[in-house]
Design an enzyme around this catalytic site. Structure first.
Site, PDB file in Angstrom:
ATOM      1  N   LYS A  13       0.835  -1.215   0.000  1.00 26.40           N
ATOM      2  CA  LYS A  13       0.000   0.000   0.000  1.00 26.40           C
ATOM      3  C   LYS A  13       0.870   1.266   0.000  1.00 26.40           C
ATOM      4  CE  LYS A  13      -2.043  -1.149   3.877  1.00 26.40           C
ATOM      5  NZ  LYS A  13      -1.363  -2.427   4.138  1.00 26.40           N
ATOM      6  N   ARG A  88      -9.360   0.343   9.472  1.00 27.02           N
ATOM      7  CA  ARG A  88      -8.808  -0.977   9.754  1.00 27.02           C
ATOM      8  C   ARG A  88      -9.777  -1.838  10.550  1.00 27.02           C
ATOM      9  NH1 ARG A  88      -3.080   0.522   9.307  1.00 27.02           N
ATOM     10  NH2 ARG A  88      -1.749  -1.314   9.365  1.00 27.02           N
ATOM     11  N   ARG A 127      11.684  -5.066   4.921  1.00 29.81           N
ATOM     12  CA  ARG A 127      11.354  -3.671   4.620  1.00 29.81           C
ATOM     13  C   ARG A 127      12.328  -2.725   5.328  1.00 29.81           C
ATOM     14  NH1 ARG A 127       5.331  -1.694   5.266  1.00 29.81           N
ATOM     15  NH2 ARG A 127       5.448  -2.810   7.238  1.00 29.81           N
ATOM     16  N   ARG A 160      11.502  -0.741  10.801  1.00 31.35           N
ATOM     17  CA  ARG A 160      10.425  -0.375  11.720  1.00 31.35           C
ATOM     18  C   ARG A 160      10.346  -1.344  12.899  1.00 31.35           C
ATOM     19  NH1 ARG A 160       5.154   0.715   8.008  1.00 31.35           N
ATOM     20  NH2 ARG A 160       4.225  -0.336   9.794  1.00 31.35           N
ATOM     21  N   ARG A 171       0.188  -8.699  13.841  1.00 33.91           N
ATOM     22  CA  ARG A 171      -0.495  -7.804  12.904  1.00 33.91           C
ATOM     23  C   ARG A 171      -1.301  -8.596  11.873  1.00 33.91           C
ATOM     24  NH1 ARG A 171       4.267  -4.208  10.918  1.00 33.91           N
ATOM     25  NH2 ARG A 171       2.705  -3.052   9.761  1.00 33.91           N
TER      26      ARG A 171
HETATM   27  P1  ADP Z   1       2.250  -1.786   3.228  1.00 36.47           P
HETATM   28  O1  ADP Z   1       2.241  -0.280   3.160  1.00 36.47           O
HETATM   29  O2  ADP Z   1       1.040  -2.401   2.588  1.00 36.47           O
HETATM   30  O3  ADP Z   1       2.509  -2.314   4.601  1.00 36.47           O
HETATM   31  P2  ADP Z   1       4.802  -1.561   1.756  1.00 36.47           P
HETATM   32  O4  ADP Z   1       4.463  -0.754   0.549  1.00 36.47           O
HETATM   33  O5  ADP Z   1       5.535  -0.871   2.847  1.00 36.47           O
HETATM   34  O6  ADP Z   1       3.470  -2.293   2.324  1.00 36.47           O
HETATM   35  O7  ADP Z   1       5.602  -2.845   1.258  1.00 36.47           O
HETATM   36  C1  ADP Z   1       6.115  -3.796   2.192  1.00 36.47           C
HETATM   37  C2  ADP Z   1       7.474  -4.297   1.691  1.00 36.47           C
HETATM   38  O8  ADP Z   1       7.282  -5.093   0.533  1.00 36.47           O
HETATM   39  C3  ADP Z   1       8.431  -3.159   1.315  1.00 36.47           C
HETATM   40  O9  ADP Z   1       9.741  -3.513   1.702  1.00 36.47           O
HETATM   41  C4  ADP Z   1       8.313  -3.082  -0.209  1.00 36.47           C
HETATM   42  O10 ADP Z   1       9.519  -2.635  -0.814  1.00 36.47           O
HETATM   43  C5  ADP Z   1       7.978  -4.526  -0.593  1.00 36.47           C
HETATM   44  N1  ADP Z   1       7.062  -4.624  -1.736  1.00 36.47           N
HETATM   45  C6  ADP Z   1       5.952  -3.866  -1.943  1.00 36.47           C
HETATM   46  N2  ADP Z   1       5.368  -4.200  -3.111  1.00 36.47           N
HETATM   47  C7  ADP Z   1       6.125  -5.204  -3.644  1.00 36.47           C
HETATM   48  C8  ADP Z   1       6.055  -5.970  -4.848  1.00 36.47           C
HETATM   49  N3  ADP Z   1       5.074  -5.787  -5.732  1.00 36.47           N
HETATM   50  N4  ADP Z   1       7.011  -6.904  -5.055  1.00 36.47           N
HETATM   51  C9  ADP Z   1       8.002  -7.099  -4.142  1.00 36.47           C
HETATM   52  N5  ADP Z   1       8.134  -6.416  -3.010  1.00 36.47           N
HETATM   53  C10 ADP Z   1       7.206  -5.469  -2.744  1.00 36.47           C
HETATM   54  P1  AMP Z   2       0.938   0.973   8.931  1.00 37.62           P
HETATM   55  O1  AMP Z   2       1.948   2.067   8.726  1.00 37.62           O
HETATM   56  O2  AMP Z   2      -0.336   1.220   8.166  1.00 37.62           O
HETATM   57  O3  AMP Z   2       1.505  -0.398   8.693  1.00 37.62           O
HETATM   58  O4  AMP Z   2       0.504   1.048  10.471  1.00 37.62           O
HETATM   59  C1  AMP Z   2       1.442   0.820  11.505  1.00 37.62           C
HETATM   60  C2  AMP Z   2       0.717   0.633  12.819  1.00 37.62           C
HETATM   61  O5  AMP Z   2       0.030   1.844  13.190  1.00 37.62           O
HETATM   62  C3  AMP Z   2      -0.369  -0.456  12.880  1.00 37.62           C
HETATM   63  O6  AMP Z   2       0.145  -1.751  13.078  1.00 37.62           O
HETATM   64  C4  AMP Z   2      -1.209   0.040  14.061  1.00 37.62           C
HETATM   65  O7  AMP Z   2      -0.576  -0.238  15.296  1.00 37.62           O
HETATM   66  C5  AMP Z   2      -1.197   1.555  13.859  1.00 37.62           C
HETATM   67  N1  AMP Z   2      -2.309   1.971  12.982  1.00 37.62           N
HETATM   68  C6  AMP Z   2      -2.206   2.498  11.735  1.00 37.62           C
HETATM   69  N2  AMP Z   2      -3.422   2.738  11.216  1.00 37.62           N
HETATM   70  C7  AMP Z   2      -4.331   2.340  12.144  1.00 37.62           C
HETATM   71  C8  AMP Z   2      -5.750   2.300  12.198  1.00 37.62           C
HETATM   72  N3  AMP Z   2      -6.491   2.711  11.161  1.00 37.62           N
HETATM   73  N4  AMP Z   2      -6.338   1.828  13.323  1.00 37.62           N
HETATM   74  C9  AMP Z   2      -5.603   1.424  14.372  1.00 37.62           C
HETATM   75  N5  AMP Z   2      -4.268   1.396  14.395  1.00 37.62           N
HETATM   76  C10 AMP Z   2      -3.619   1.849  13.281  1.00 37.62           C
END
Ligand code: ADP
Ligand code: AMP
Length: 216
Positions: A13, A88, A127, A160, A171
């Site tokens: 995302k 969420r 990541r 992170r 999660r």
């Molecule tokens: P989210 O925001 O849904 O938690 P991220 O965009 O941070 O996910 O992506 C999670 C990890 O997976 C990051 O390290 C990113 O570089 C990797 N990633 C995201 N999309 C892809 C993809 N299509 N193929 C391979 N790795 C990906």
């Molecule tokens: P994210 O960056 O979206 O992966 O979110 C990181 C963390 O922030 C999550 O695992 C939750 O602990 C908190 N968080 C983010 N968005 C929400 C939400 N909409 N509701 C509750 N907790 C959230």
């Protein structure tokens, strides 16, 4: 365009949102990023949120809804926004509907990025995020040119706290129980589109653009 990007943690995302926001000049609203920024600035909101984030738990609906409500009232969110990581829970989805209704507004598209469970852990533990600009990398799938350094701004990359295997498992569990039901909440409205997130970054992006075209 008022878009909601959904999918399990690690679905991509944030990566896709960064590109969409730039390309379409959308206001990015990522609750996770807002909590992390508040924590970096030592704000009470960030300190409170981090208690949950560390463990991989959700921040309360009450706190999260209030953060989003305030953000949606800012002028740059009036016309176009992209929500990432919110709602969420079904209760947050209901609260969002009520907020948008009171602003005489509604979502134009809900994009659900679908990925295999097995891929998620690998994506999340690999990541790395830039401390300075927030850009996301992956040690294997999207490595920076220089290890530990952001290609874009030269900032330091970090892992992170909630990308440790223990938090990731929690999660994913929470996603299955609390977040996945939102897909049903939005289906039937004609604005929900599933996109295969197991493809390359570029292919996922292309499919999102196509899906957006279908619901506009
Ligand atoms: P989210 O925001 O849904 O938690 P991220 O965009 O941070 O996910 O992506 C999670 C990890 O997976 C990051 O390290 C990113 O570089 C990797 N990633 C995201 N999309 C892809 C993809 N299509 N193929 C391979 N790795 C990906
Ligand atoms: P994210 O960056 O979206 O992966 O979110 C990181 C963390 O922030 C999550 O695992 C939750 O602990 C908190 N968080 C983010 N968005 C929400 C939400 N909409 N509701 C509750 N907790 C959230």
């Amino acid at each position: 365009m008022k878009i909601l990007l959904m999918g399990p943690p690690g679905a991509g995302k944030g990566s896709q949102s960064a590109k969409l926001v730039k390309e379409y000049q959308l206001t990015s609203i990522s609750t996770g990023e807002m909590f992390r920024e508040a924590a970096r600035n030592n704000e009470p909101l960030g300190i409170e949120a981090m208690k949950y984030i560390h463990r991989g738990d959700l921040v309360s609906d009450e706190i999260t809804n209030e953060v989003v409500r305030k953000r949606l009232l800012e002028s740059d969110a009036e016309r176009c926004f992209l929500l990432d990581g919110y709602p969420r829970t079904v209760s947050q989805a209901q609260a969002l509907d009520a907020m948008l209704l009171s602003m005489d507004s509604k979502l134009t598209a809900v994009i659900n990025i679908v990925v295999d469970k097995e891929a998620i852990l690998e994506r999340m533990v690999g990541r790395r995020v830039c401390k300075k600009c927030g850009l996301t990398y992956h040690v294997s799938f999207k490595p920076p040119k220089k290890p530990g350094i952001c290609d874009d701004c030269g900032g330091e990359l970090y892992q992170r706290v909630d990308d440790q295997p223990e938090s990731v498992r929690n999660r994913l569990n929470i996603y299955e129980r609390k977040t996945k039901p939102i897909v049903d909440y939005y289906s039937g409205r004609g604005i929900l589109k599933n996109v295969d997130g197991m493809q390359s970054f570029e292919e996922v992006y292309k499919d999102i653009i196509n899906a957006l075209g279908e619901v506009q």
